[in-house]
Design an enzyme around this catalytic site. Sequence first.
Site, short mmCIF file in Angstrom:
data_model
loop_
_atom_site.label_atom_id
_atom_site.label_comp_id
_atom_site.label_asym_id
_atom_site.label_seq_id
_atom_site.Cartn_x
_atom_site.Cartn_y
_atom_site.Cartn_z
N ASP B 100 0.86 -1.19 0.00
CA ASP B 100 0.00 0.00 0.00
C ASP B 100 0.90 1.24 0.00
O ASP B 100 2.12 1.13 -0.01
CB ASP B 100 -0.98 -0.04 1.18
CG ASP B 100 -0.28 0.12 2.52
OD1 ASP B 100 0.96 0.24 2.55
OD2 ASP B 100 -0.98 0.13 3.54
N ASP B 274 -8.01 -7.61 0.12
CA ASP B 274 -7.08 -7.84 1.24
C ASP B 274 -7.77 -7.46 2.52
O ASP B 274 -8.64 -6.57 2.53
CB ASP B 274 -5.82 -6.97 1.11
CG ASP B 274 -6.08 -5.55 1.58
OD1 ASP B 274 -6.69 -4.77 0.81
OD2 ASP B 274 -5.75 -5.22 2.73
N CYS B 312 -12.20 -29.37 6.50
CA CYS B 312 -11.19 -28.37 6.12
C CYS B 312 -9.84 -29.07 5.92
O CYS B 312 -9.50 -30.00 6.65
CB CYS B 312 -11.08 -27.30 7.20
SG CYS B 312 -9.77 -26.09 6.88
N CYS B 314 -6.88 -27.56 6.12
CA CYS B 314 -5.75 -26.79 6.66
C CYS B 314 -4.98 -27.61 7.69
O CYS B 314 -5.48 -28.60 8.22
CB CYS B 314 -6.23 -25.46 7.26
SG CYS B 314 -6.74 -25.55 8.99
N CYS B 317 -6.77 -28.08 11.08
CA CYS B 317 -7.89 -29.02 11.09
C CYS B 317 -7.45 -30.46 10.84
O CYS B 317 -8.08 -31.39 11.32
CB CYS B 317 -8.94 -28.60 10.07
SG CYS B 317 -9.84 -27.11 10.61
N HIS B 343 -5.91 -21.53 10.09
CA HIS B 343 -7.23 -21.96 9.63
C HIS B 343 -7.97 -20.81 8.93
O HIS B 343 -8.57 -21.01 7.87
CB HIS B 343 -8.07 -22.48 10.79
CG HIS B 343 -9.49 -22.73 10.39
ND1 HIS B 343 -9.88 -23.86 9.70
CD2 HIS B 343 -10.61 -21.96 10.48
CE1 HIS B 343 -11.16 -23.78 9.41
NE2 HIS B 343 -11.64 -22.64 9.89
#
Lengths: 380, 380
Positions: B100, B274, B312, B314, B317, B343
């Site tokens: 940014d 974002d 999930c 991830c 998980c 997660h």
Amino acid sequence: MRRQSDQPPVRYELIHTCKQSGARLGRVMTPHSSFLTPEFMPVGTQGTVKGMSPDELDQMGARIILSNTYHLWMRPGSNIIREAGGLHRFMNWNHSILTDSGGFQVFSLALPKNIKEDGVRFKSHIDGSVHLLTPEKSIEVQNDLGSDIVMAFDECAPFPCSHEHARTAAERTTRWLERCVTAHKNPDKQALFGIIQGGVYPDLRIQSAKDIVSFDLPGYAIGGLSVGEPGDLMYRMLEETVPYMPGEKPRYLMGVGTPDYLLEGAIRGIDMFDCVLPTRIGRNGTVLTRNGRLIVRDATCANQHFPIEEDCDCYACKNFTRAYIRHLIKAGEMFGLRLCSWHNLRFLLRLMEDIRSAIREDRLIDFRNEFFKRFGYLPK
Amino acid sequence: MRRQSDQPPVRYELIHTCKQSGARLGRVMTPHSSFLTPEFMPVGTQGTVKGMSPDELDQMGARIILSNTYHLWMRPGSNIIREAGGLHRFMNWNHSILTDSGGFQVFSLALPKNIKEDGVRFKSHIDGSVHLLTPEKSIEVQNDLGSDIVMAFDECAPFPCSHEHARTAAERTTRWLERCVTAHKNPDKQALFGIIQGGVYPDLRIQSAKDIVSFDLPGYAIGGLSVGEPGDLMYRMLEETVPYMPGEKPRYLMGVGTPDYLLEGAIRGIDMFDCVLPTRIGRNGTVLTRNGRLIVRDATCANQHFPIEEDCDCYACKNFTRAYIRHLIKAGEMFGLRLCSWHNLRFLLRLMEDIRSAIREDRLIDFRNEFFKRFGYLPK
């Protein structure tokens, strides 16, 4: 020599004795892993080695970690960990776990009047609630946790303390060990280690070693050292005690430690060590290097666009610079503490690998002298 | 359509337009990676996505992250990152980075009297030292950082604000963009994106879009939304603005967000998003699930020996239970916050994957309606 007779849950195999130092290279086998010794055990007090994932510990070569019974008993409670299927499953760690007895913590929390033959009454550090830790309770919690190695509930005398105090504590430790053996519900899968006490008094250490070893357990620890006494005194206690410990069982020096203590301990016949040092100093932005400690948060690192140690194989050194890690620490970023802890843990595990190589090649005294010179320790 | 003419550093390729919603599936190519859109960019404010390693971000599928110019300028300083070879090398992230302009932060730090045509005078949040951020300085710092996508220095009007205030800010944003274009030293390797302002006033949004797009940049962003206005108002602004943005360039909606905003943004033709949400709520022990937010630190999770989400993929998980993660959070352990952030980031990246599949299959409206119902949002 590998014991084939009764197949205790933890066995020790001697591979080689260093001709230069007398240190021993061996292998410890538990229900969850086998690892070469001398070995350092990272500490995961609350069911996690601070900042690290179990996969990362595996990647860096850790095969056994220590976890703290007192902390897990208080939070989340051993019932929750039992329901989860034990600590291995709860924290998803598939190698070995050693749990301490909780004694060290409750002795520091309890008033002297609340330390009695039955056990120790103390207030929880979390909510102030009052609990009683006894040999039976410690073993019950450790049975719930399902650790591979269960430590006996002992009385760790402080330093300094009188001969009388050290003798009383050592004798009580023996009586408590008897209660631990009786209370232990899972001797086929969890190995109970007895703990030798005796303060800094050779006669008490020898008597305690004889008393504890008489129980014929799968392993033995030396407790009550590295509690503030000078290094030389600790080394002398090891020299007095180790000869009374059987050669076919692992020997564990509790709460050690620093590179010098690890080396001097190995030279004196110790197989297993544990200490919070690597993660504790890592969280403060301090790292271990072959050239001594480095405070990464110091301004000198701000422009150092190279790793903590050029020849280190850890994730932090292979991927990040001192300048970046310093930035993370100055900025209060978790990842910086993680990288410092990662490096420190790997540093000590690599040191143990080097110690084992030196034993195999009968040059551990040479290795120690070189290491001390470079690290900045005064040679012994 | 892929632009072959002048080969700007960032290009956009349209793959498919959803017949049900008008949302578009595309691909953005930068000097460091290519990624399918709509896509969510994790935020690494200080050169690290809080708690995560770059390898973990790579594993979970992130191909672009956002980092904050203001923070890196103040600490460690853009000179150090330039010396390191740029932000990619400094933080060891080999995929794309968007930075940014620093404007959003300095506007919140500056007194109104210190916001002038030249730039914004403000006090550092670290040591109170006084600095001036101008369009030229913002681009200079971003050139030092070497990000793939450089954001123009804009004036982000607050919500609520008057038509006059919003108009002044939008007009200044256009004048500042001209200075950014002139100051940009690396247009072959870093793509400058212009930012459309205009508050919540359709006429201003349309005028700003026309003004900004006239610069013929490699991409355009919509700024000044998701700053406190109601969702419906934001959606209307998108509907007014997007038609004036060229179809062959990526469209980035800054500071968004939450699952509903991501879905509604995609439906309105946005390609990039974002937000700090996944790591910010993760650090508070809150996680996103298909059934809504879950506060893992709540007592209800204490005995839940199953993952945050059963389906999930991830790391959290696949390897850990709610009971364990809750324990870590209650115990103040870093690893718990890491697992929650992990997660949440993967949850949003998976949501974007699902959005892209739904676009490809011309069913994004259906997908949104089903998602909202299950998550607990009121349908639009």
